[in-house]
Design an enzyme around this catalytic site. Structure first.
Site, PDB file in Angstrom:
ATOM      1  N   CYS A   2       0.836  -1.200   0.000  1.00 25.37           N
ATOM      2  CA  CYS A   2       0.000   0.000   0.000  1.00 25.37           C
ATOM      3  C   CYS A   2       0.874   1.256   0.000  1.00 25.37           C
ATOM      4  O   CYS A   2       2.106   1.187  -0.005  1.00 25.37           O
ATOM      5  CB  CYS A   2      -0.900  -0.003   1.235  1.00 25.37           C
ATOM      6  SG  CYS A   2      -1.921  -1.481   1.393  1.00 25.37           S
ATOM      7  N   LEU A  51      -3.660  -1.541  -1.477  1.00 25.02           N
ATOM      8  CA  LEU A  51      -3.569  -2.721  -2.326  1.00 25.02           C
ATOM      9  C   LEU A  51      -4.098  -3.869  -1.479  1.00 25.02           C
ATOM     10  O   LEU A  51      -3.477  -4.266  -0.493  1.00 25.02           O
ATOM     11  CB  LEU A  51      -2.124  -2.997  -2.755  1.00 25.02           C
ATOM     12  CG  LEU A  51      -1.933  -4.244  -3.625  1.00 25.02           C
ATOM     13  CD1 LEU A  51      -2.612  -4.060  -4.980  1.00 25.02           C
ATOM     14  CD2 LEU A  51      -0.453  -4.546  -3.818  1.00 25.02           C
ATOM     15  N   GLY A  76       1.889  -2.915   4.738  1.00 28.76           N
ATOM     16  CA  GLY A  76       2.632  -4.088   5.178  1.00 28.76           C
ATOM     17  C   GLY A  76       1.819  -5.351   5.214  1.00 28.76           C
ATOM     18  O   GLY A  76       0.633  -5.381   4.838  1.00 28.76           O
TER      19      GLY A  76
END
Length: 590
Positions: A2, A51, A76
């Site tokens: 992300c 994401l 993460g």
């Protein structure tokens, strides 16, 4: 991966400031194309570009604890999130996202929780009860992170330079293994492993212990709710990643969702060493193999985009990032959102060819420590940003915290390269997976010589880059290089060419200071150049610069081009950059 952006304590809670934060956050949208989020509490702003890999349906960010007093934006993967949830039975989690544990862990354990996380991460946490905040980056720096300061007293945190460089008076890379606490007034290191001191370890080498540690590292990275695959260059590291993944994929949740046959991906110039070796490994493992070809001109056409996304002018990193950047776009177009890759093994085991010249085990070990500490500026930067440019996540099991602890506790005498004993580079890793009864790889792949990614995709790739730079950077420009670029002055025309592009995108002095510099031979640190007096005359980061070690080392005729002094007769032997197919015609074979 992300993208995160935080603006903390800017003394401006206006709508205009919120709009500006959203505008800057959109510069990171390539990292997280699935959803955008922002949280504002007075003059504190936390933004996120997602994401979605775990719990795509409900894991949107920023994330909160139960009463929404603690807010976090995270980039993460937390591989042990299920175990961590069990430590907090009284907490109610809003999502199934692996990152949902962070706000709750802080509520339960305070700032000391960071070392409990097994995974890769960059995050900013805001405690609205007292307006304190905490930012942290994973142990090795697999996820990128930058910190900046505004004239108004604000602190900025961003996944990439482009999120803060235009609005900060000063900024720098956020150091790996550190956290920044507003309560304690600055940065401190939370990651303190035994190897960090560079003391020489003495644990005897046990191949089965090493093998199992790596298998565990791969298995935990099979945690995914989206289609995935492996990057397969045909070298030792990526081949072991593919082999272990293929061996343990069946029976996992990922296999039930997406099928038990692994997909593998490789990129290279037509006829390159990597393409041939990767095809052999894929056939051996039975993967669904996807082979991407690019031309020298395809790569050159992409250089500006690569430098914008990778945010560096380091020659080695740009050389290797370009094919990975092109490949990542093709992989994402196939619907794949996550790949497992082989970065880190060369640093841990002394796999670069210059390690052949290590004078003793003490120097060997200290160099591996230096290399691991610098990974966030090189291979981690490349692997993360080249893939994230297209909304693709790369996971790197060799850089698992537990695996590093096991590998770096081995007596470095076992890692030393000793030709009289038949021990080549990374011998301890090769030996750990040399299983006659249930082979992981074909023998000739298991013992294939190290090829740096930028070499393995095709030798004419690097030679073509040098020739192209030679046509765009004059001798007069090089004479004045120290005056134009006093910090990390380019010493080759290729380096000068990249620096010009970088400065166009990131003109601030702080930006140039985020990029490492110094002499290197075949990816060595500056310190290791002392191992061989001849190396100071042939400083080039390509593995082929290790003359007398690499099977395809530069010959005397090419040593000039290795140093940026291109001979026209040599340039004429490089594939020409005119009349070749354009990047849009990048071919794929599956």
């Amino acid at each position: 991966m992300c993208g995160i952006l935080a603006l903390l304590g800017c003394s401006d809670d206006s709508q205009a400031k919120r709009v500006r934060v959203l505008e800057l956050s959109r510069r990171l949208k390539h990292r997280g194309p699935d959803w955008s989020g922002i949280y504002q509490h007075g003059d504190f702003y936390l933004a996120h570009q997602r994401l979605a890999i775990i719990d795509p349906a409900s894991g949107d960010q920023p994330l909160f604890n139960e009463d929404k007093k603690i807010v976090v934006t995270v980039n993460g993967e937390i591989y042990n999130h299920e175990q961590l949830r069990k430590l907090m039975p009284n907490h109610k989690f809003r999502t199934g996202s692996d990152c949902d544990v962070i706000a709750h862990l802080y509520e339960e354990y305070g700032e000391s929780f960071v070392d409990m996380l097994d995974g890769v991460f960059s995050f900013v946490l805001l405690d609205t009860r007292d307006n304190s905040f905490l930012a942290a980056r994973d142990a090795i720096g697999i996820t990128p992170l930058y910190i900046g300061w505004g004239l108004d007293g604000s602190v900025w945190i961003s996944s990439e330079l482009k999120g803060l460089n235009d609005d900060c008076e000063n900024f720098e890379a956020f150091p790996p293994g550190h956290l920044y606490s507003s309560k304690n007034g600055g940065l401190r290191r939370w990651y303190n492993p035994a190897w960090f001191s560079e003391a020489i370890p003495s644990t005897p080498y046990d191949p089965l212990v090493l093998r199992r540690a790596f298998e565990n590292a791969v298995i935990k990275r099979l945690m995914t709710d989206v289609p995935f695959g492996v990057l397969l260059s045909g070298g030792l590291d990526s081949s072991l990643v593919a082999s272990v993944t293929a061996r343990y994929l069946a029976g996992t949740k990922a296999a039930k969702q997406w099928g038990a046959q692994l997909h593998s991906f490789c990129v290279g110039l037509e006829g390159s060493p990597d393409l041939k070796a990767a095809r052999e490994v894929a056939d051996f493992l039975g993967t669904v193999h996807h082979e991407f070809h690019f031309t020298v001109q395809d790569g050159i056409d992409a250089i500006e985009d690569v430098i914008y996304h990778i945010e560096t002018y380091d020659v080695t990193t740009i050389r290797a990032s370009t094919p990975m950047f092109l490949m990542s776009r093709k992989i994402k177009s196939l619907g794949v959102k996550m790949v497992i890759s082989g970065e880190g093994a060369d640093e841990i085991f002394g796999g670069y060819l210059y390690f052949h010249k290590a004078p003793n085990k003490e120097e060997f070990h200290k160099e591996t420590c230096r290399k691991i500490k610098a990974l966030h500026q090189y291979d981690c930067l490349r692997a993360n940003k080249a893939t994230s440019a297209w909304g693709l996540e790369a996971r790197v099991p060799f850089l698992d915290k537990e695996f590093i602890n096991v590998a770096m506790s081995i007596d470095p005498e076992s890692k030393m390269i000793k030709h009289d004993q038949g021990r080549i580079e990374k011998w301890v890793l090769r030996k750990a997976f040399d299983d006659e009864e249930h082979p992981y790889l074909p023998k000739h792949i298991l013992y294939r010589q190290k090829e740096q990614f930028s070499d393995g995709v095709g030798y004419s790739w690097i030679d073509g880059l040098k020739a192209h730079a030679d046509q765009h950077v004059t001798d007069r420009m090089m004479l004045n290089a120290a005056h134009i670029f006093p910090h990390n002055t380019p010493t080759t025309k290729e380096g000068y060419y990249y620096r010009m592009i970088f400065e166009r995108f990131f003109p601030q002095n702080s930006a140039s200071l985020t990029v490492p510099g110094g002499p290197s031979i075949a990816c060595s640190t500056a310190k290791a150049i002392e191992w061989d007096a001849s190396w100071s005359n042939n400083l080039d980061p390509s593995g082929r610069a290790a003359i007398g070690v690499h099977n395809s080392a530069y010959d005397d005729r090419l040593s000039g081009i290795a140093n940026g002094n291109s001979d026209p007769t040599i340039i004429d032997k490089v594939p020409r950059m005119v009349g070749v197919r354009a990047a849009a015609e990048l071919t794929i074979r599956s």
